[in-house]
Scaffold this active site. Structure first.
Site, mmCIF file in Angstrom:
data_model
loop_
_atom_site.group_PDB
_atom_site.id
_atom_site.type_symbol
_atom_site.label_atom_id
_atom_site.label_comp_id
_atom_site.label_asym_id
_atom_site.label_seq_id
_atom_site.Cartn_x
_atom_site.Cartn_y
_atom_site.Cartn_z
ATOM 1 N N HIS A 1 -1.724 -7.163 -2.826
ATOM 2 C CA HIS A 1 -3.042 -6.633 -2.449
ATOM 3 C C HIS A 1 -3.905 -7.760 -1.904
ATOM 4 O O HIS A 1 -3.649 -8.923 -2.186
ATOM 5 C CB HIS A 1 -3.793 -6.126 -3.687
ATOM 6 C CG HIS A 1 -3.085 -5.127 -4.518
ATOM 7 N ND1 HIS A 1 -3.414 -3.792 -4.495
ATOM 8 C CD2 HIS A 1 -2.092 -5.245 -5.430
ATOM 9 C CE1 HIS A 1 -2.648 -3.137 -5.360
ATOM 10 N NE2 HIS A 1 -1.843 -3.996 -5.943
ATOM 11 N N TYR A 2 -4.989 -7.395 -1.237
ATOM 12 C CA TYR A 2 -6.113 -8.333 -1.148
ATOM 13 C C TYR A 2 -7.224 -7.796 -2.027
ATOM 14 O O TYR A 2 -7.291 -6.592 -2.316
ATOM 15 C CB TYR A 2 -6.555 -8.611 0.276
ATOM 16 C CG TYR A 2 -7.153 -7.516 1.127
ATOM 17 C CD1 TYR A 2 -8.142 -6.643 0.651
ATOM 18 C CD2 TYR A 2 -6.774 -7.385 2.458
ATOM 19 C CE1 TYR A 2 -8.703 -5.675 1.468
ATOM 20 C CE2 TYR A 2 -7.320 -6.413 3.272
ATOM 21 C CZ TYR A 2 -8.287 -5.559 2.770
ATOM 22 O OH TYR A 2 -8.837 -4.599 3.575
ATOM 23 N N THR A 3 -8.113 -8.712 -2.460
ATOM 24 C CA THR A 3 -9.157 -8.291 -3.400
ATOM 25 C C THR A 3 -10.232 -7.439 -2.728
ATOM 26 O O THR A 3 -10.826 -6.574 -3.362
ATOM 27 C CB THR A 3 -9.816 -9.523 -4.039
ATOM 28 O OG1 THR A 3 -10.178 -10.437 -2.994
ATOM 29 C CG2 THR A 3 -8.871 -10.199 -5.012
ATOM 30 N N GLU B 1 -3.127 -9.689 -6.785
ATOM 31 C CA GLU B 1 -4.334 -9.590 -5.965
ATOM 32 C C GLU B 1 -4.570 -10.936 -5.279
ATOM 33 O O GLU B 1 -4.699 -11.973 -5.941
ATOM 34 C CB GLU B 1 -5.547 -9.245 -6.819
ATOM 35 C CG GLU B 1 -5.578 -7.789 -7.305
ATOM 36 C CD GLU B 1 -6.077 -6.809 -6.247
ATOM 37 O OE1 GLU B 1 -6.432 -7.251 -5.120
ATOM 38 O OE2 GLU B 1 -6.109 -5.596 -6.549
#
Ligand SMILES: [Zn+2]
Length: 223
Positions: free
Chosen positions: A22-24, A87
């Site tokens: 994921h990205y945050t 993340e």
């Protein structure tokens, strides 16, 4: 590794068989870690990787972290149960999407290699959030270095554009995508991962050719 404790986890019902990246999507890493540890938010991840390469562990790998939500990959629904969630700090498309710095990418590689050494995870099950929830997620996005990671032993990549099969959604379903979603969303998710210079949602010749090539590669059984 910096140990921070998130209360947002429960027990797994399945073995780990996937990594979900994921990205945050928040303005700062600190803000993201705070949210992922906030009991009211009811979200978490096993790891957070900062832009400077620092790695935070929030949830132990044997526990189920809450990062993927409603999701599907290759016949598995609800990926939280079967995955480790990472993340990666980046403001994301909402707050100023930008390149992932080298120190961060190296830390992600190192972390993923460690995880692959501890669990039985096929290369094709190293996926992005957008791969497993194409209708609602765009992370980690088209700037994420999937190709470089695959060259270093994490995930799958090919530069090949094969002859289109004539059934792009059939190919995407065989790769792992949930093709019950609208084709445009699934194609866009595939492009974010495997054809990042061409994120259009349109199943053009190149996209169809890349989909056929990825499917063909996976058939070799090495992945
Ligand atoms: Zn996500």
């Amino acid at each position: 590794m910096i140990l921070v404790s998130s209360p947002n986890f429960d027990e797994r019902m399945q073995e780990v068989s996937h990594i979900v990246l994921h990205y945050t999507g928040m303005r700062s890493g600190a803000e993201a870690v705070e949210r992922l540890c906030d009991p009211a938010a009811k979200v978490s991840a096993h790891y957070v990787v900062e832009e400077d390469g620092r790695v935070f562990r929030l949830v132990e790998e044997q526990k189920r972290a809450w990062h993927a939500g409603v999701s599907y990959w290759r016949g598995v629904s609800g990926l939280n149960d079967a995955s480790i969630g990472i993340e990666i700090v980046n403001p994301g498309h909402e707050w100023g999407y930008r390149a992932f710095p080298e120190a961060q990418v190296l830390a992600v590689l190192d972390l993923c290699r460690g995880i692959l050494g501890r669990h039985e995870i096929p290369a094709r099950n190293v996926v992005g959030h957008s791969d497993v929830a194409p209708d609602r997620k765009q992370d980690p996005g088209e700037l994420f270095p999937w190709r470089w990671l695959a060259e270093h032993g994490v995930g799958v990549w090919t530069d090949e554009v094969a002859a289109p099969s004539g059934d792009i959604l059939g190919d995407l379903g065989a790769i792992g995508y949930d093709v019950r979603f609208p084709g445009e969303a699934v194609i866009r998710a595939f492009q974010r991962h495997f054809l990042p210079g061409n994120v259009t949602g349109v199943g053009d010749e190149t996209t169809a050719g890349r989909a056929a090539a990825v499917r063909k590669l996976l058939k070799t059984g090495e992945f």
